[in-house]
Design a protein around this motif. Structure first.
Motif, PDB file in Angstrom:
ATOM      1  N   TYR A 118      31.653  35.318  53.614  1.00 33.48           N
ATOM      2  CA  TYR A 118      32.766  34.510  54.136  1.00 33.48           C
ATOM      3  C   TYR A 118      33.803  34.304  53.043  1.00 33.48           C
ATOM      4  N   LEU A 119      35.062  34.331  53.435  1.00 36.89           N
ATOM      5  CA  LEU A 119      36.200  34.051  52.555  1.00 36.89           C
ATOM      6  C   LEU A 119      37.274  33.397  53.386  1.00 36.89           C
ATOM      7  N   ASP A 120      37.720  32.203  52.976  1.00 32.81           N
ATOM      8  CA  ASP A 120      38.779  31.556  53.750  1.00 32.81           C
ATOM      9  C   ASP A 120      40.146  32.107  53.360  1.00 32.81           C
ATOM     10  N   SER A 121      41.171  31.684  54.057  1.00 34.31           N
ATOM     11  CA  SER A 121      42.507  32.264  53.886  1.00 34.31           C
ATOM     12  C   SER A 121      43.106  31.962  52.519  1.00 34.31           C
ATOM     13  N   GLU A 122      42.631  30.898  51.842  1.00 36.14           N
ATOM     14  CA  GLU A 122      43.163  30.529  50.535  1.00 36.14           C
ATOM     15  C   GLU A 122      42.254  30.969  49.384  1.00 36.14           C
ATOM     16  N   ASP A 123      41.186  31.700  49.700  1.00 41.54           N
ATOM     17  CA  ASP A 123      40.227  32.163  48.700  1.00 41.54           C
ATOM     18  C   ASP A 123      39.671  30.991  47.899  1.00 41.54           C
ATOM     19  N   ARG A 124      39.349  29.912  48.596  1.00 36.49           N
ATOM     20  CA  ARG A 124      38.763  28.745  47.939  1.00 36.49           C
ATOM     21  C   ARG A 124      37.309  28.550  48.365  1.00 36.49           C
ATOM     22  N   ARG A 126      33.974  30.152  49.680  1.00 32.96           N
ATOM     23  CA  ARG A 126      33.379  31.479  49.718  1.00 32.96           C
ATOM     24  C   ARG A 126      31.888  31.361  50.014  1.00 32.96           C
TER      25      ARG A 126
END
Length: 362
Positions: A118-124, A126
């Motif tokens: 998993y990786l969110d849109s802001e790369d915060r 993970r």
């Protein structure tokens, strides 16, 4: 009883190495160097890949942390993955917590390469999964541990934050019940203008000058946020058996200015113990964090400390400095985070040593 035994809820052990204080020592020469390189580890973020951005000296890699009365074993990826097999471990914190997890990923990848889950849109936020060991590793981003909002003034960000001590940041709070291990860390976001709220009242502030509100300072604000986070963990009814380790304050090493006034960190060797200041704000932050863990432990859950402050006070040579390749902040030096590979890897040597000391759960 030694210092780090007092910090961990563990039963006494007979082995001498288990009684050793891991956190008091010195950096000694070690020409084996790092266990990985910036090219052999594919998960290093660009901003921590100091050699890629032109750093030439490599002597800062040729040191190891030596506790006063024992040796700290080098990281063993197989042993670590065996301990956490079938478990979920989360780092809860800011970009320095992310720096820590990136070091761990490089070390664990020697035994098993993780899958990006998993990786969110802001790369915060993970998630990585190690399928062979059924181990899940998470990064849960939070600036302040508690709920916080930045004030918007005239339609623009102000850099002024309101923190609400009655509730934790839901980004990690809603994930808590599914975790077996937590590495909690935070601090650097507190060095800005902050207002602390309890209920409908503003009870204190940081870097402010407001009538009827006391500026209690950074240490107080961080203490209140950590206390709220640890209290939330203690009250979590679905968290029985979870181990929570707090990583103590990681110092910056700006010289001749701060981050936005020309400060730099150009040293290439560690400091000796006599050159560090154990009376400064860094040690005050660390002392407060240990106090809050001791306070939380009295409630019965399993808490401990990964005490890195003294070791890292001695490592002014380990930061990216000018070698971080940030195109949006050119001209600024990064003396907060740590190069990979680099001295931050010892945080995971210490983490593994602490995990080995924990009693096996029934």
């Amino acid at each position: 009883m030694t210092f780090d035994q007092e910090l961990l809820l563990i039963k006494p052990h007979k082995k001498e190495e288990d009684r050793c204080d891991l956190f008091n020592g010195n950096w000694v020469p070690d020409f084996k160097g790092s266990m990985y390189t910036n090219s052999s580890c594919a998960t290093i973020s660009t901003s921590k890949n100091c050699f890629r951005h032109g750093r030439k000296d490599r002597d800062f890699l040729n040191w190891r942390w030596k506790p006063e009365k024992c040796d700290l074993p080098r990281f063993d990826a197989k042993a670590y993955l065996d301990i956490v097999r079938g478990k979920t471990l989360a780092f809860i914190g800011d970009s320095v917590a992310r720096n820590h997890i990136e070091s761990l990923l490089c070390l664990l990848s020697q035994e098993e390469v993780p899958v990006d889950a998993y990786l969110d849109s802001e790369d915060r936020n993970r998630v990585w999964h190690f399928p062979v060991h059924n181990f899940t590793l998470k990064m849960l981003w939070t600036k302040f541990l508690v709920s916080g909002e930045e004030r918007v003034i005239n339609g623009s960000s102000s850099g002024i934050f309101d923190l609400y001590l009655d509730r934790v940041d839901e980004n990690w709070g809603r994930e808590l019940h599914g975790l077996d291990y937590v590495i909690l860390s935070d601090a650097h976001w507190f060095f800005r203008q902050i207002y602390l709220h309890k209920g409908s009242n503003v009870v204190a502030c940081v870097y402010c000058n407001v009538a009827n509100v006391t500026d209690e300072g950074v240490v107080f604000a961080l203490r209140m946020a950590i206390r709220a986070a640890l209290s939330h963990i203690n009250q979590c009814k679905k968290c029985e058996g979870m181990v929570t380790l707090l990583r103590t304050f990681s110092p910056s090493h700006f010289e001749k200015g701060s981050w936005n006034s020309g400060g730099s960190c150009n040293r290439s060797r560690p400091y000796s113990e006599r050159k560090i200041d154990l009376g400064g704000y860094e040690w005050e932050m660390r002392r407060m964090q240990v106090e809050e863990i001791e306070r939380a432990k009295r409630k019965g859950k399993r808490f401990g400390v990964v005490d890195v402050t003294k070791a890292m006070l001695m490592r002014p040579d380990g930061h990216p400095g000018a070698f971080w390749g940030n195109q949006w902040m050119q001209g600024y030096n990064d003396c907060v985070h740590w190069c990979l590979p680099g001295p931050i890897d010892v945080w995971n040597d210490l983490l593994l040593a602490l995990l080995r000391r924990l009693p096996v759960r029934a």
